[in-house]
Design a protein around this motif. Structure first.
Motif, mmCIF file in Angstrom:
data_model
loop_
_atom_site.group_PDB
_atom_site.id
_atom_site.type_symbol
_atom_site.label_atom_id
_atom_site.label_comp_id
_atom_site.label_asym_id
_atom_site.label_seq_id
_atom_site.Cartn_x
_atom_site.Cartn_y
_atom_site.Cartn_z
ATOM 1 N N ASP A 71 7.157 75.532 -6.939
ATOM 2 C CA ASP A 71 7.564 75.471 -5.520
ATOM 3 C C ASP A 71 6.770 73.942 -5.060
ATOM 4 O OD1 ASP A 71 8.896 77.572 -4.619
ATOM 5 O OD2 ASP A 71 6.844 78.714 -4.269
ATOM 6 N N ALA A 72 5.723 73.674 -5.954
ATOM 7 C CA ALA A 72 5.288 72.241 -5.641
ATOM 8 C C ALA A 72 5.622 71.131 -6.705
ATOM 9 C CB ALA A 72 3.647 72.454 -6.153
ATOM 10 N N ILE A 73 6.169 71.474 -7.989
ATOM 11 C CA ILE A 73 6.451 70.418 -8.796
ATOM 12 C C ILE A 73 7.936 70.241 -9.192
ATOM 13 C CG2 ILE A 73 4.162 70.132 -9.643
ATOM 14 C CD1 ILE A 73 5.240 71.551 -12.182
ATOM 15 N N GLY A 74 8.686 71.572 -8.792
ATOM 16 C CA GLY A 74 10.027 71.334 -9.201
ATOM 17 C C GLY A 74 10.138 72.476 -10.277
ATOM 18 N N ALA A 120 14.594 80.582 -12.230
ATOM 19 C CA ALA A 120 15.921 80.428 -12.294
ATOM 20 C C ALA A 120 16.499 80.740 -11.036
ATOM 21 C CB ALA A 120 16.448 81.036 -13.620
ATOM 22 N N ILE A 121 16.138 82.053 -10.364
ATOM 23 C CA ILE A 121 17.031 82.428 -9.344
ATOM 24 C C ILE A 121 16.430 81.271 -7.897
ATOM 25 C CG2 ILE A 121 17.177 84.438 -7.704
ATOM 26 C CD1 ILE A 121 17.509 86.072 -10.040
ATOM 27 N N ALA A 122 15.227 81.192 -8.053
ATOM 28 C CA ALA A 122 14.785 80.201 -7.063
ATOM 29 C C ALA A 122 15.539 78.910 -7.095
ATOM 30 C CB ALA A 122 13.449 79.861 -7.354
ATOM 31 N N TRP A 123 15.809 78.588 -8.206
ATOM 32 C CA TRP A 123 16.495 77.237 -8.383
ATOM 33 C C TRP A 123 18.010 77.165 -7.770
ATOM 34 C CZ3 TRP A 123 21.094 75.129 -10.232
ATOM 35 C CH2 TRP A 123 21.068 73.764 -10.736
ATOM 36 N N MET A 124 18.704 78.350 -8.095
ATOM 37 C CA MET A 124 19.846 78.708 -7.392
ATOM 38 C C MET A 124 19.908 78.536 -5.956
ATOM 39 S SD MET A 124 21.344 82.028 -9.529
ATOM 40 C CE MET A 124 21.146 82.090 -11.470
ATOM 41 N N THR A 331 12.961 83.873 2.747
ATOM 42 C CA THR A 331 13.602 82.606 3.463
ATOM 43 C C THR A 331 12.522 81.369 3.234
ATOM 44 O OG1 THR A 331 12.314 83.002 5.578
ATOM 45 C CG2 THR A 331 14.683 83.862 5.186
ATOM 46 N N GLN A 332 11.288 81.480 2.738
ATOM 47 C CA GLN A 332 10.248 80.511 2.272
ATOM 48 C C GLN A 332 9.603 80.931 1.107
ATOM 49 O OE1 GLN A 332 7.608 79.901 5.441
ATOM 50 N NE2 GLN A 332 7.210 82.001 5.557
ATOM 51 N N ALA A 333 9.203 79.691 0.158
ATOM 52 C CA ALA A 333 8.576 80.090 -1.072
ATOM 53 C C ALA A 333 9.430 81.036 -2.019
ATOM 54 C CB ALA A 333 7.087 80.496 -0.966
ATOM 55 N N ARG A 334 10.530 80.613 -2.195
ATOM 56 C CA ARG A 334 11.535 81.572 -3.009
ATOM 57 C C ARG A 334 10.863 81.805 -4.453
ATOM 58 N NH1 ARG A 334 15.954 79.111 0.022
ATOM 59 N NH2 ARG A 334 16.775 80.490 1.341
#
Length: 406
Positions: A71-74, A120-124, A331-334
């Protein structure tokens, strides 16, 4: 945002599916070799089971780091470096001189493998439009099953043909080649917005997710179901290696082709969800797992294969739905929310032998079936409770929607 079925969607989905396959090839390759490794090292069933349990345990622990960090660096760099590290450790496994070093390397490998499934799912969720997430998650989970199949078939076949050391070496080389393809295929991010990393913020996000009943329920469903599913396969290798079946590592590896039932279940999850609610999907998957487990009690190899295939279909139908549910409810910090789901998921797998071993010692496979069904009754109750809870749009915890999932 990437639209569903666009060229960018296919490229990104293919990259993430490839990465998923590489993770699970490396994680599960030793599983069909467990009877041979137990014999080679003259250790107990519980001890050799640590080859699987330690890797899943450290993988689970690593998710608590990778999720908030992403969530911080990608997320892209974490996934790439994670796969590279896992490939290098697999090569090192080929030269492990004893059981202690093998277990240490597997623990390190679990830490390396956690980077991709954590984010991975958070990337989506960052890059895909909402309508594009569910079908991508279904394909991604299907790739999990293909990776699990591939790792076990490769591990069992090469290990039976040559030795476990050669199996690890071959899988390490295959993984390195796959990492090169993944590195080039994953598209650059366009929608990610980094947050400054602070331990207090990361801990607050994790605590918020755990206070959300709709997320916590899904975490428990995923973790307890996986406790049953993955350990059924481990104990099944011991069952089929003994009389009256006497299967060798090659055939034990092919046994995991029953995971194709899970590939079908996960890929159909989005389509089934259009007819049932998400919790209806979970309930159906758990009931199907119980039916498959009952069929494996028949002392005929063909029926055992049928039962495992049915159980795999039900498990991955439920798992694909539950993991997608988490991605949409948060809805946040996925990254943290998805990672926490997988913490429960792999923690369940790691602790499973502690639950299953007494049932195995008591009465072998019938005991495993009983222990499995006791846990599945708990997850069935949780899935029903989630459906009831979601239907009441009362004060939900931060990071959750009140919209009924359909």
């Amino acid at each position: 945002m990437i639209e569903v079925k666009s060229p960018a969607w296919w490229r990104a989905t293919l990259a993430l599916c490839l990465g998923s396959m590489l993770v699970f090839i490396n994680l599960y390759a030793p599983q069909p070799l467990l009877p041979d490794l137990r014999e080679s090292y003259q250790v107990s069933t519980l001890m050799i089971g640590l080859v699987m349990s330690l890797a899943t345990l450290t993988l689970a622990a690593s998710l608590l780091i990778y999720g908030p960090l992403s969530d911080a660096i990608g997320r892209g760099g974490i996934m790439r470096l994670s796969l590279l590290g896992a490939a290098l450790v697999t090569l090192m496994l080929a030269w492990a001189p004893n059981i202690d070093s093998l277990l240490v390397l597997r623990a390190v490998q679990g830490l390396a493998l956690g980077g991709l499934p954590a984010v991975a799912i958070a990337w989506m969720g960052d890059e895909f439009e909402p309508a594009a997430i569910a079908p991508a998650v279904g394909l991604y989970i299907a790739a999990n099953t293909l990776g699990g199949i591939g790792g076990r078939v490769l591990g069992g076949s090469i290990g039976d043909w040559q030795s476990p050391d050669i199996a690890f070496m071959c899988i390490g080389v295959i993984t390195l080649a796959g990492v090169v393809v993944f590195w080039r295929l994953l598209p650059p991010v366009t929608s990610f917005r980094p947050q400054s990393f602070r331990v207090s913020r990361a801990a607050g996000s994790l605590a918020g997710h755990l206070r959300n009943p709709l997320l916590l329920g899904a975490y428990l469903v995923g973790g307890l179901n996986f406790l049953v599913f993955i350990n059924q396969y481990s104990y099944m290798t011991f069952r089929l290696a003994d009389a009256p079946f006497h299967l060798d590592a090659h055939w034990l590896g092919l046994l995991f082709l029953t995971y194709l039932g899970g590939t079908l279940g996960s890929s159909l999850s989005a389509r089934v969800a259009s007819r049932l609610s998400a919790t209806g999907n979970m309930i159906a998957g758990i009931v199907i797992m119980m039916i498959g487990t009952a069929i494996t009690l028949l002392p005929v190899l063909a029926w055992i294969v049928v039962g495992l295939t049915i159980s795999a279909f039900g498990f991955f139908l439920c798992h694909a739905t539950a993991s997608g549910w988490v991605g949409r409810q948060a809805t946040q910090a996925r990254g943290s929310a998805s990672a926490l789901y997988l913490v429960f998921y792999y923690l369940g797998a790691s602790l499973g032998p502690l639950w299953m071993e007494p049932f195995w010692l008591w009465t072998r496979w019938p005991g495993i079936a009983l222990g499995s069904c006791l846990v599945l009754l708990i997850t069935l109750g949780l899935a029903i409770w989630l459906g009831i809870r979601q239907a009441r749009p009362t004060g939900l915890a931060t990071g959750c929607t009140t919209e009924v999932e359909r």
